[in-house]
Design an enzyme around this catalytic site. Structure first.
Site, PDB file in Angstrom:
ATOM      1  N   MET A  53      -5.585  -2.689  -6.242  1.00 23.86           N
ATOM      2  CA  MET A  53      -6.805  -1.895  -6.303  1.00 23.86           C
ATOM      3  C   MET A  53      -7.280  -1.378  -4.944  1.00 23.86           C
ATOM      4  O   MET A  53      -8.333  -0.758  -4.856  1.00 23.86           O
ATOM      5  CB  MET A  53      -7.933  -2.698  -6.962  1.00 23.86           C
ATOM      6  CG  MET A  53      -7.619  -3.162  -8.370  1.00 23.86           C
ATOM      7  SD  MET A  53      -7.103  -1.802  -9.441  1.00 23.86           S
ATOM      8  CE  MET A  53      -6.497  -2.731 -10.831  1.00 23.86           C
ATOM      9  N   CYS A  54      -6.518  -1.621  -3.896  1.00 26.67           N
ATOM     10  CA  CYS A  54      -6.877  -1.105  -2.576  1.00 26.67           C
ATOM     11  C   CYS A  54      -6.499   0.367  -2.476  1.00 26.67           C
ATOM     12  O   CYS A  54      -5.430   0.780  -2.920  1.00 26.67           O
ATOM     13  CB  CYS A  54      -6.157  -1.886  -1.479  1.00 26.67           C
ATOM     14  SG  CYS A  54      -6.822  -3.518  -1.194  1.00 26.67           S
ATOM     15  N   HIS A  55      -7.399   1.139  -1.862  1.00 25.45           N
ATOM     16  CA  HIS A  55      -7.137   2.559  -1.651  1.00 25.45           C
ATOM     17  C   HIS A  55      -6.201   2.749  -0.457  1.00 25.45           C
ATOM     18  O   HIS A  55      -6.342   2.046   0.540  1.00 25.45           O
ATOM     19  CB  HIS A  55      -8.455   3.299  -1.361  1.00 25.45           C
ATOM     20  CG  HIS A  55      -9.372   3.367  -2.517  1.00 25.45           C
ATOM     21  ND1 HIS A  55     -10.202   2.313  -2.880  1.00 25.45           N
ATOM     22  CD2 HIS A  55      -9.618   4.352  -3.403  1.00 25.45           C
ATOM     23  CE1 HIS A  55     -10.915   2.663  -3.938  1.00 25.45           C
ATOM     24  NE2 HIS A  55     -10.574   3.892  -4.276  1.00 25.45           N
ATOM     25  N   ASP A  62       8.026 -17.510  10.387  1.00 25.13           N
ATOM     26  CA  ASP A  62       9.428 -17.128  10.207  1.00 25.13           C
ATOM     27  C   ASP A  62      10.212 -17.264  11.510  1.00 25.13           C
ATOM     28  O   ASP A  62      11.336 -17.766  11.519  1.00 25.13           O
ATOM     29  CB  ASP A  62       9.515 -15.691   9.693  1.00 25.13           C
ATOM     30  CG  ASP A  62      10.951 -15.234   9.526  1.00 25.13           C
ATOM     31  OD1 ASP A  62      11.736 -15.935   8.860  1.00 25.13           O
ATOM     32  OD2 ASP A  62      11.297 -14.163  10.072  1.00 25.13           O
ATOM     33  N   MET A 107      -9.760  -5.926   3.348  1.00 25.62           N
ATOM     34  CA  MET A 107      -8.464  -6.367   2.825  1.00 25.62           C
ATOM     35  C   MET A 107      -7.346  -6.078   3.821  1.00 25.62           C
ATOM     36  O   MET A 107      -6.411  -6.859   3.964  1.00 25.62           O
ATOM     37  CB  MET A 107      -8.169  -5.708   1.477  1.00 25.62           C
ATOM     38  CG  MET A 107      -9.168  -6.077   0.381  1.00 25.62           C
ATOM     39  SD  MET A 107      -9.418  -7.850   0.181  1.00 25.62           S
ATOM     40  CE  MET A 107      -7.788  -8.384  -0.257  1.00 25.62           C
ATOM     41  N   GLU A 108      -7.462  -4.965   4.533  1.00 27.58           N
ATOM     42  CA  GLU A 108      -6.457  -4.620   5.530  1.00 27.58           C
ATOM     43  C   GLU A 108      -6.466  -5.625   6.685  1.00 27.58           C
ATOM     44  O   GLU A 108      -5.405  -6.067   7.142  1.00 27.58           O
ATOM     45  CB  GLU A 108      -6.697  -3.191   6.047  1.00 27.58           C
ATOM     46  CG  GLU A 108      -6.328  -2.102   5.061  1.00 27.58           C
ATOM     47  CD  GLU A 108      -7.278  -1.936   3.876  1.00 27.58           C
ATOM     48  OE1 GLU A 108      -6.921  -1.227   2.927  1.00 27.58           O
ATOM     49  OE2 GLU A 108      -8.389  -2.517   3.886  1.00 27.58           O
TER      50      GLU A 108
END
Length: 159
Positions: free
Chosen positions: A77-79, A129, A114-115
């Site tokens: 749902m992120c643009h 990693d 969110m970013e």
């Protein structure tokens, strides 16, 4: 369900319509805390560790920046956003732990929380990693939003 912006009147998922929002400068800062352990951190010199895979923090920063740009591909749902800037800082805070700060800036109609959170997470995962050959006891302990400006409200959460 009316408080959830990503659910329509029928209870189905939706992407929020931001067409009526004003374009404003928006920033978000996320913080991640990660346990590396003495075994890993003891290999660092001048706040960097070079492995067969390359420079750990430099590679992790680049991965975090890439993650910020790809957030809308990962979270449904992120643009998709035109990102103006990303700044990632990694600090060794003691003999076992690091902090990652990811700041994202745009001029747009929706926020970049969110970013910033995605960038901080992927930075930590990249460090994991690259250092897992030394130790697999590393832990991403906390990832949280610490600041958001622009849009309807500004918030600052003590870190």
């Amino acid at each position: 369900m009316s408080n959830f912006t990503h659910i329509n009147k029928k209870g189905n998922p939706k992407m929020v319509n931001v067409s009526d929002k004003k374009i404003t400068k928006r920033t978000a800062i996320a913080k991640a805390t990660m346990f590396l352990g003495k075994e890993v951190i003891s290999n660092f010199s001048d706040n960097e560790l070079t492995t067969k895979k390359g420079s750990v923090f430099q590679t992790a920063i680049i991965a975090g920046i890439q993650a910020v740009k790809k957030t809308s591909e990962l979270i449904p749902m992120c643009h998709p956003l035109l990102i103006n800037g990303v700044d990632i800082d990694i600090k060794i805070i003691d003999s076992e732990n690091i902090e990652v700060f990811c700041e994202v800036t745009i001029e747009g109609k929706t926020g970049v929380e969110m970013e910033a959170l995605t960038g901080a997470n992927i930075t930590c995962l990249t460090i994991y990693d690259m250092c897992k050959s030394i130790s697999k006891k590393m832990v991403i302990k906390e990832v949280k939003l610490v600041e958001k400006t622009g849009g309807k409200s500004d918030i600052k959460i003590p870190s």
